[in-house]
Scaffold this motif. Structure first.
Motif, PDB file in Angstrom:
ATOM      1  N   UNK A 138       0.881  -1.421   0.039  1.00 48.38           N
ATOM      2  CA  UNK A 138      -0.046  -0.120  -0.134  1.00 48.38           C
ATOM      3  C   UNK A 138       0.972   1.080   0.026  1.00 48.38           C
ATOM      4  N   UNK A 139       2.078   1.248   0.414  1.00 47.28           N
ATOM      5  CA  UNK A 139       3.069   2.074   0.343  1.00 47.28           C
ATOM      6  C   UNK A 139       3.522   2.683  -0.777  1.00 47.28           C
ATOM      7  N   UNK A 140       3.503   4.018  -1.213  1.00 48.36           N
ATOM      8  CA  UNK A 140       4.023   4.583  -2.247  1.00 48.36           C
ATOM      9  C   UNK A 140       5.415   4.977  -2.308  1.00 48.36           C
ATOM     10  N   UNK A 141       6.244   4.798  -3.454  1.00 45.40           N
ATOM     11  CA  UNK A 141       5.663   4.450  -4.786  1.00 45.40           C
ATOM     12  C   UNK A 141       5.688   3.081  -5.036  1.00 45.40           C
ATOM     13  N   UNK A 142       6.032   2.220  -4.187  1.00 48.10           N
ATOM     14  CA  UNK A 142       6.453   0.684  -4.393  1.00 48.10           C
ATOM     15  C   UNK A 142       4.906   0.007  -4.908  1.00 48.10           C
ATOM     16  N   UNK A 143       3.969   0.744  -4.489  1.00 46.99           N
ATOM     17  CA  UNK A 143       2.490   0.088  -5.106  1.00 46.99           C
ATOM     18  C   UNK A 143       2.590   0.041  -6.531  1.00 46.99           C
ATOM     19  N   UNK A 144       3.141   0.988  -7.352  1.00 49.66           N
ATOM     20  CA  UNK A 144       2.897   1.136  -8.544  1.00 49.66           C
ATOM     21  C   UNK A 144       4.198   0.774  -9.410  1.00 49.66           C
TER      22      UNK A 144
END
Length: 386
Positions: free
Chosen positions: A241-247
């Protein structure tokens, strides 16, 4: 390539600032490890370069949190993540009729597969839309407006700030395709009410191909386009859920992003205002020269009107691909011909039957090269007139 006069900047900028290539070579030699996947010094240095690039890009676009930027392969990748990750079955989406296929095709895919409603706002021959037409297009189920900041065929600059105000008043999100404006026109995501911004690294930001990104407003949660390893929350079975890892599933293009960082730094140092002013002056020089040639038609905003460095034209009834071939083979001038992945814009401009020759100016284009292009078109037109 030595001796080539390059007028295909709208497809990919060239040449690049030397610092871009130097940074890529340094990365390859010194820290081409996997960022976010280890605690050793090479991996840490790779991670730092990625975050520095996010910070510099955030500064350029007025983004408060650099982690709201996820890296992508290009604008197409970013647009697909934004559109497919946001739009749900039954939603209504508004866009213009001069969008690139990177917007049109994902939307048409969702229209066919998920019962998404789609409205195209018409433009005039110069690519301008009427804001009252946009206001009338909203429906109760409208969730997204998608607009390119500048047409890749006509060079028209959209009033993104005003469109953002309209969207905000309607409670609808705005996605901006900055393929032809990032690094060339001022962009402030907060001041322009931009909720998502898709941008390339290899055009106006002067980085290498295979780089780009997507800004996502902190209040928006997209369904990730890709699922996989991220180096964070590895124990979880679902995407972090953490950004930017989610994408950003999978190993990032560290070498390319290191080059992109230097391109962004170059733009920040020169300023987009200076870059646009220089390109606009040469655009006017090119348009004035082409309009002075009998039988040459120039598309898009007229002489003296604001636009990006894109000048599309035709010579009488000559095939655009043949003209581009002659410019390349006989004059060492690189342009692009055909439909430029935007058939709706050609339909608006009245050139769907034959396409157009597109010459696009970059920051390193010289006045002498502009004059050489004008002279070459004049010579080609003379041959066709016989």
């Amino acid at each position: 390539m030595k001796g080539v006069m390059y007028f295909d900047q709208a497809a990919s900028s060239w040449p690049k600032p030397p610092a871009v290539m130097d940074a890529m070579m340094q990365c390859m030699h010194e820290f081409a490890a996997n960022p976010g996947r280890g605690s050793h010094q090479m991996a840490v240095k790779a991670s730092r370069v990625l975050f520095e690039t996010r910070k510099n890009t955030a500064r350029l676009f007025g983004i408060r949190n650099p982690n709201d930027i996820s890296f992508a392969l290009n604008t197409t990748h970013a647009l697909n993540q934004a559109i497919k990750g946001f739009v749900k079955a039954g939603d209504h989406v508004i866009c213009t009729n001069i969008e690139h296929n990177s917007v049109r095709r994902p939307l048409e895919y969702l229209k066919a597969s998920a019962q998404v409603e789609l409205t195209y706002i018409p433009s005039d021959e110069q690519g301008n839309i009427r804001l009252d037409e946009l206001k009338k297009a909203f429906k109760p189920n409208t969730t997204l407006v998608v607009v390119n900041h500048s047409s890749n065929l006509l060079g028209t600059i959209m009033p993104v700030g005003e469109i953002g105000d309209i969207c905000r008043a309607q409670g609808v999100r705005l996605l901006v395709d900055a393929a032809q404006s990032a690094g060339i026109l001022p962009i402030d995501v907060a001041g322009m009410n931009i909720d998502m911004l898709a941008f390339p690294g290899h055009k106006g930001l002067l980085g290498p191909q295979g780089t780009g990104g997507l800004y996502i407003h902190p209040d928006i949660d997209l369904e990730p386009l890709l699922h996989g390893g991220t180096g964070s929350q590895s124990e979880a079975i679902h995407q972090p859920t953490v950004r930017p890892d989610r994408y950003e599933a999978g190993t990032q293009n560290t070498v390319g992003i290191a080059g992109l960082n230097e391109g962004v730094k170059f733009v920040l140092a020169e300023t987009v205002e200076k870059i646009h002013e220089k390109e606009w002056r040469q655009t006017q020089l090119l348009m004035e020269g082409l309009l002075g040639i009998e039988g040459v038609t120039v598309l898009g905003p007229m002489l003296g009107q604001n636009k990006t460095g894109i000048v599309s034209f035709n010579i009488n009834d000559a095939d655009s691909s043949e003209v581009a071939f002659i410019l390349d083979q006989s004059f060492q001038i690189a342009v692009r011909s055909g439909y430029h992945c935007t058939p709706l814009a050609h339909e608006a401009a009245g050139t769907l039957a034959k396409g157009a020759v597109r010459a696009s100016i970059g920051y390193f284009t010289t006045d002498n090269e502009v004059v050489a292009l004008i002279d070459a078109v004049k010579e080609i037109q003379t041959q066709y007139a016989k």
